[in-house]
Design an enzyme around this catalytic site. Structure first.
Site, mmCIF file in Angstrom:
data_model
loop_
_atom_site.group_PDB
_atom_site.id
_atom_site.type_symbol
_atom_site.label_atom_id
_atom_site.label_comp_id
_atom_site.label_asym_id
_atom_site.label_seq_id
_atom_site.Cartn_x
_atom_site.Cartn_y
_atom_site.Cartn_z
ATOM 1 N N THR A 18 0.253 -9.765 12.386
ATOM 2 C CA THR A 18 0.799 -8.795 12.165
ATOM 3 C C THR A 18 -0.020 -8.321 10.776
ATOM 4 O O THR A 18 0.460 -9.552 10.280
ATOM 5 C CB THR A 18 2.389 -8.094 12.154
ATOM 6 O OG1 THR A 18 2.802 -7.351 11.940
ATOM 7 C CG2 THR A 18 3.684 -9.232 11.562
ATOM 8 N N THR B 110 0.683 -1.223 -0.262
ATOM 9 C CA THR B 110 -0.159 -0.209 -0.134
ATOM 10 C C THR B 110 0.641 1.429 -0.253
ATOM 11 O O THR B 110 1.599 1.780 -1.039
ATOM 12 C CB THR B 110 -0.922 0.300 1.035
ATOM 13 O OG1 THR B 110 -0.295 -0.263 1.737
ATOM 14 C CG2 THR B 110 -2.139 -1.365 1.134
#
Lengths: 387, 387
Positions: free
Chosen positions: B179, B146
């Protein structure tokens, strides 16, 4: 320098520069003419400063006669020398004012890990009795500032008595038991036990509900002296005025958070408990991603959902029962309410006060917390602090 | 685009843009030719995305055959429609590849609160079997990014087998159980039970030890497939290589934290327990005041003392027993070691990797965590994310 409209009887003060780091105001003494009923709450930090240690000792009997506060140096992580230094400061002030050293509550705020410049302090304290004057408490509110951009103080009447409050604090603000530095003085007559109970209740609803950056100061102190010279006042009135004043001061602290451009108020309702409401509200107000979005007026309400979600200890929180609003604008109610309202949300985020309301759907409890946005200026202030 | 030196047998992949927000790579499928032993760990967020819900269901039997990942849209807080959408994505990919939908682990990462653009996804998935190729895993490492500034991937040999790992993650990084997104594929033959246990142990020492901003993602996923085509390998070797690779990838994540200019490694030793060591280390690595000081090369080591002190639940921590070092430079040992070493500390802080060592003096345990500094760029990236 703005003064206060009225002052409590029997309090004198002085505020000056003793040259702790420069020539700005860095030292203040606030003293009652007579011993006062007193209460205080302190940081829970394991690295608390020696002023905290001494303050705890001195307030234990519920009586104080003076606050002695220096800024620009926190006198923390300074070992035995640091403790000896602050005891000497209290002793010297007591000798000058002819009061008991055990009736002094000292505070230090500023950089951590540096010893106090004792020569400057000794010179500044010598002869200070002659500098103590009534009607000067507003100058003290300046002297306790560090990176604060403005003093934070209030005065209110309660019957014939007056309550004055002041505080400082801009970074390293996520109080746990008490918070930053805040002082109240009143000439109302209040019993020691009630004063202590009242302070704890008020602090838990006000200063303990704010956070600038999740960092808990080593020097947090909230203290109050009531010297009784104005006689009795209705206790319920006293508590209510103290609560309102502490709320105002707490909001002042949050809105003057380091680098803050916006005050952020988060209310979580329909929670299973006050603790749950407070934990979720703090998670939102402390989220760097929520704070930066509000700084940048980015209508990214999904980050509020994220911040709720990270309170994973509460397995009763179900996304389908949650709703999220910004001001009057509902953005999520078990599902997103469409992207049509994003321009309206973006417009709302241009306000200098942003209110977020979350309903958890897990019970009836509620809590409100205050914080601020996270800006370039926070990074700048804290990247350049000591040097 | 950098490729990997070698690839595990029997894995094909494709990575493409399906136009989720723009024309950059946003969709990837990584599939084994045969069903693989598999394990996965997920976010503990109460607002987890529907991909997490589906992933938990599908990996429950210890077998997977494909990872299907989209970036640019997290499909979180999207209600029942969001769940239906991700199930449809898995079903369509399964039909194209002639595998079971229940053997697909889907992931979505990106903005929260927006529905997936299903028309674009349907068009992108149609005919995808013809696009699946071996030796292309490095392109997938790009497609899952991202705001990452670089792909994060590693390849290692274990005997005749190969282990490839990749991950993404830059903000909203304080994993709790698992995570962000991280994927491992290997052609080693590993039993399901051992694979699950090994992944948990490794994640707890690596991905669970990093934090960029204390914000826990709604989409965190770590998953591994072992298809067994290269046969058995020594399990201890496998665990060690997985641990080293996960450590490298975790450090990559921390050093590419949003706006990061420096990797921060904090080791707390002589602690009463691993939990105490980890909690204190996380307190330091997450402190905005420590992070901004390191960004600004401000030799303000007192903030590390503050961050230790705020772990007030540990009443066995006594300032007189604590020591603090930056790299080889001791700055505090029960008392400050003077201001002479501040220029040396400031010089050290110009490194791109800053190591802080704290000894608590409460026991024998130790823990290491990783994070990054807090810069103007973090504020900029996160004030301008969606708009």
């Amino acid at each position: 320098m703005q003064s206060l409209p009225f002052y409590p009887q029997g309090f004198r003060s002085c505020a000056k520069s003793v040259g702790i780091r420069d020539t700005t105001l860095d030292f203040t003494v606030i003293a009652s003419d007579v011993p006062a009923a007193a209460a205080a709450m302190f940081t829970q930090s394991r690295f608390c400063g020696p002023a905290i240690t001494v303050g705890r000792e001195h307030v234990a009997n519920g009586q104080l006669q003076a606050f002695v506060i220096n800024s620009k140096n926190a006198n923390v992580a300074t070992g035995e020398q640091g403790l000896a230094n602050i005891r000497e400061v209290a002793r010297r002030v007591a000798e000058e004012l002819h009061i008991a050293a055990e009736d002094i509550l000292p505070s230090s705020t500023g950089v951590i890990g540096w010893q106090l410049p004792m020569e400057n302090l000794r010179a500044g304290i010598a002869g200070i009795a002659a500098e103590m004057r009534p009607g000067r408490l507003h100058v003290s509110a300046h002297a306790i500032m560090t990176t604060d951009t403005r003093p934070k103080m209030r005065a209110r009447r309660i019957g014939d008595a007056v309550l004055v409050g002041m505080c400082k604090g801009v970074g390293m603000i996520e109080p746990n038991m008490a918070t930053m530095l805040a002082y109240f003085v009143t000439d109302a007559r209040i019993a020691q036990d009630y004063l202590k109970q009242c302070l704890q209740e008020v602090v838990n609803l006000t200063f303990n509900m704010i956070s600038v950056d999740t960092d808990t100061s080593t020097s947090d102190t909230v203290a109050i002296m009531a010297n009784g010279l104005a006689g009795d006042v209705p206790l319920a009135d006293f508590r209510q005025v103290l609560l309102e004043m502490a709320t105002d001061l707490a909001r002042d602290l949050a809105s003057d958070g380091e680098g803050a451009t916006k005050l952020l108020e988060v209310t979580v309702s329909q929670a299973a408990s006050f603790e749950q409401a407070k934990t979720v509200a703090k998670s939102i107000v402390n989220s760097p991603l929520v704070k930066t979005a509000i700084f940048g007026t980015d209508p990214n309400w999904g980050r509020v959902a994220m911040a709720i979600g990270k309170c994973h200890q509460y397995t009763d929180i179900l996304p389908e029962n949650v709703s999220i609003s910004f001001g009057d604008l509902l953005v999520y109610q078990g599902q997103p309410l469409g992207q049509e309202n994003l321009p309206q949300l973006e417009a709302y985020l241009h306000n200098t006060e942003v209110a977020i309301y979350v309903s958890l759907g897990t019970g009836e409890a509620r809590a409100t917390v205050w914080g601020c946005d996270l800006s370039y200026e926070y990074v700048k202030i804290n990247g350049e602090y000591t040097t």
